[in-house]
Design a protein around this motif. Sequence first.
Motif, short mmCIF file in Angstrom:
data_model
loop_
_atom_site.label_atom_id
_atom_site.label_comp_id
_atom_site.label_asym_id
_atom_site.label_seq_id
_atom_site.Cartn_x
_atom_site.Cartn_y
_atom_site.Cartn_z
N THR A 1 26.05 -87.44 -19.95
CA THR A 1 25.31 -88.71 -19.97
C THR A 1 23.87 -88.52 -20.44
N PHE A 2 23.55 -87.32 -20.87
CA PHE A 2 22.20 -87.01 -21.35
C PHE A 2 21.90 -87.83 -22.60
N HIS A 3 20.74 -88.51 -22.64
CA HIS A 3 20.37 -89.33 -23.79
C HIS A 3 19.80 -88.40 -24.86
N VAL A 4 20.73 -87.75 -25.58
CA VAL A 4 20.36 -86.68 -26.47
C VAL A 4 19.47 -87.15 -27.62
N TYR A 5 19.75 -88.32 -28.19
CA TYR A 5 19.00 -88.74 -29.36
C TYR A 5 17.58 -89.19 -28.99
N LYS A 6 17.41 -89.72 -27.80
CA LYS A 6 16.07 -90.06 -27.34
C LYS A 6 15.26 -88.78 -27.15
N ALA A 7 15.90 -87.76 -26.55
CA ALA A 7 15.22 -86.49 -26.34
C ALA A 7 14.92 -85.81 -27.68
N LEU A 8 15.86 -85.93 -28.62
CA LEU A 8 15.66 -85.34 -29.94
C LEU A 8 14.49 -86.01 -30.66
N ALA A 9 14.43 -87.34 -30.60
CA ALA A 9 13.33 -88.07 -31.25
C ALA A 9 11.99 -87.67 -30.65
N HIS A 10 11.98 -87.48 -29.34
CA HIS A 10 10.75 -87.05 -28.68
C HIS A 10 10.29 -85.70 -29.24
N LEU B 1 15.09 -78.62 -25.91
CA LEU B 1 16.08 -79.59 -25.43
C LEU B 1 16.87 -79.04 -24.26
N ASN B 2 17.17 -77.75 -24.31
CA ASN B 2 17.88 -77.11 -23.19
C ASN B 2 17.06 -77.20 -21.91
N SER B 3 15.76 -76.95 -22.05
CA SER B 3 14.89 -77.01 -20.88
C SER B 3 14.91 -78.40 -20.25
N THR B 4 14.90 -79.45 -21.10
CA THR B 4 14.97 -80.82 -20.59
C THR B 4 16.34 -81.10 -19.98
N TYR B 5 17.38 -80.67 -20.65
CA TYR B 5 18.75 -80.95 -20.20
C TYR B 5 19.06 -80.30 -18.84
N TYR B 6 18.60 -79.04 -18.67
CA TYR B 6 18.90 -78.32 -17.44
C TYR B 6 17.77 -78.43 -16.41
N GLY B 7 16.82 -79.34 -16.67
CA GLY B 7 15.73 -79.54 -15.74
C GLY B 7 14.89 -78.31 -15.52
N SER C 1 24.88 -76.04 -27.78
CA SER C 1 24.06 -76.87 -26.89
C SER C 1 24.10 -78.34 -27.24
N PRO C 2 23.90 -78.74 -28.52
CA PRO C 2 24.01 -80.16 -28.85
C PRO C 2 25.36 -80.76 -28.49
N SER C 3 26.42 -79.95 -28.62
CA SER C 3 27.76 -80.44 -28.24
C SER C 3 27.83 -80.70 -26.74
N LEU C 4 27.20 -79.84 -25.96
CA LEU C 4 27.18 -80.02 -24.51
C LEU C 4 26.39 -81.28 -24.13
N LYS D 1 5.91 -76.59 -39.76
CA LYS D 1 5.24 -75.70 -38.82
C LYS D 1 3.72 -75.90 -38.81
N ASP D 2 3.17 -76.29 -39.95
CA ASP D 2 1.72 -76.53 -40.01
C ASP D 2 1.27 -77.55 -38.98
N TYR D 3 2.14 -78.50 -38.69
CA TYR D 3 1.77 -79.61 -37.80
C TYR D 3 2.07 -79.32 -36.33
N GLY D 4 2.64 -78.16 -36.07
CA GLY D 4 2.97 -77.82 -34.69
C GLY D 4 4.40 -78.16 -34.31
N ALA D 5 5.20 -78.64 -35.27
CA ALA D 5 6.60 -78.99 -34.99
C ALA D 5 7.42 -77.73 -34.77
N LYS D 6 8.56 -77.89 -34.13
CA LYS D 6 9.43 -76.75 -33.76
C LYS D 6 10.45 -76.47 -34.86
N ASN D 7 10.82 -75.20 -35.00
CA ASN D 7 11.95 -74.88 -35.86
C ASN D 7 13.23 -75.15 -35.07
N TRP D 8 14.39 -74.91 -35.68
CA TRP D 8 15.66 -75.27 -35.04
C TRP D 8 15.86 -74.55 -33.70
#
Length: 429
Positions: free
Chosen positions: A226-235, A192-198, A218-221, A178-185
């Motif tokens: 065809t959503f490139h989930v791991y690319k979005a996750l890495a981002h 990711l939902n926002s990206t997935y549902y546009g 959500s990750p199961s969905l 969290k110190d670095y600005g990263a997101k919690n789960w």
Amino acid sequence: MPMNRVQKESYAMEKKALFLLLYLFYLAGVRHDEVILRSFGFHFDPTCNFKAIVGKGSDVHKYAIHIFSSTARVDFEAVDKPGEINLFAISKKRTADLYVPKQAFHAYFSNSDFVATGILEGKPFNLHFEGQGEQSFINRILARKDDSQKNEPFLLWLMRLFVSKLPIDLVMGAGINKDYGAKNWTELVTSLNSTYYGGSEEDEAEVHHYAGKDLLTSPSLYRSSTFHVYKALAHELYEFEEARSFNDPNSTLYKCVDFLEAHPGTSVITYNYDTNLEYLCKKRKLLYCTVYDDNSFSVKNAVATIYHVHGLLPYERYDQRKFTDSLIFTESDYYYLYNNPYSWNVAKQLHDFKFNVCFFLGISLTDPDMKRLLELAQNYLKFNFIFMKKEEGYEEKAFETIASYFFSFDLIIVWVDDYAEIGEWLKKL
């Protein structure tokens, strides 16, 4: 094996007795590194719960510890022997009715108070600890500021005791970044939902109306489309606007690396997919080892071995199956993992929670699977510790309630007003 209700009640009583015993040693002036607890020996007394060895060199006292669920049908004269510590659970303290030993040491405790009397460390010792309402004596002791040993409150003494005797684990969750600005789960899945549902909240609501709103749904969905989930996750894991530099020595994760350097051989159990900890270790030229699947290779002389029990996704490696296959990310991944107790991920957690001293950092402990593992790994001769921030505006009663609840999982809460305090605690160990 999980305990039934009667076993849980007995275990909770024994755990309170252990806490009380260690507190009494502390008040008697015993150093944290002078206490050894043993449940085995070639001349072990089968009638006692465990033994305590106190002191160093030739000045050593050995105690046989007996824990009684009540005072009923106890032959007090028979247990009044030198070197015996007898701990009695009582429903209500009536000082006039309590047996005062001549040679042994007795402690009578309820949920809120206790009486301790007898011979401890070769000297007469008497203490009446009066309860206040429904607050447990454990919470009151941990909150006390007037302990007898100057510059070392009991909580720190307790942490140092187990650090000096047991292998150490740092158990890390998403909050460590969290110190670095990263997101919690929760924030990660929301993004990711926002990206997935546009960005369409209506589309998201319609899908979750049928599939459910659990954060693992959500990750199961994502993976079923065809959503490139791991690319979005890495981002989300690596490409965010930093609130603080990774080289900032005041960040919590940086302080954790300080701890690893000072305590070589420490294990790290992390539920995070990122390699931020590895990055900082590499920058400090510390030899580390990363374990993330069945085929990982550990290094004997590593300063730290980092176990990614939910998998690893290094920067710009989202298209490599050896990493994406390691991730515990969807509902089915979690079900498979926690229904396979012989998997290395689960085995590692069970072993270390049970036999090592674990410090939980950046973890909320709302995950029922983790609480299940903690319950399965209970060991009444030790405690683990979890750092938690006191939220502003919350009633003190809420902190007392959650502290008592976590104690039932062998966890003692180290309350902090700011996450920066965690590094200071680690430095003191």
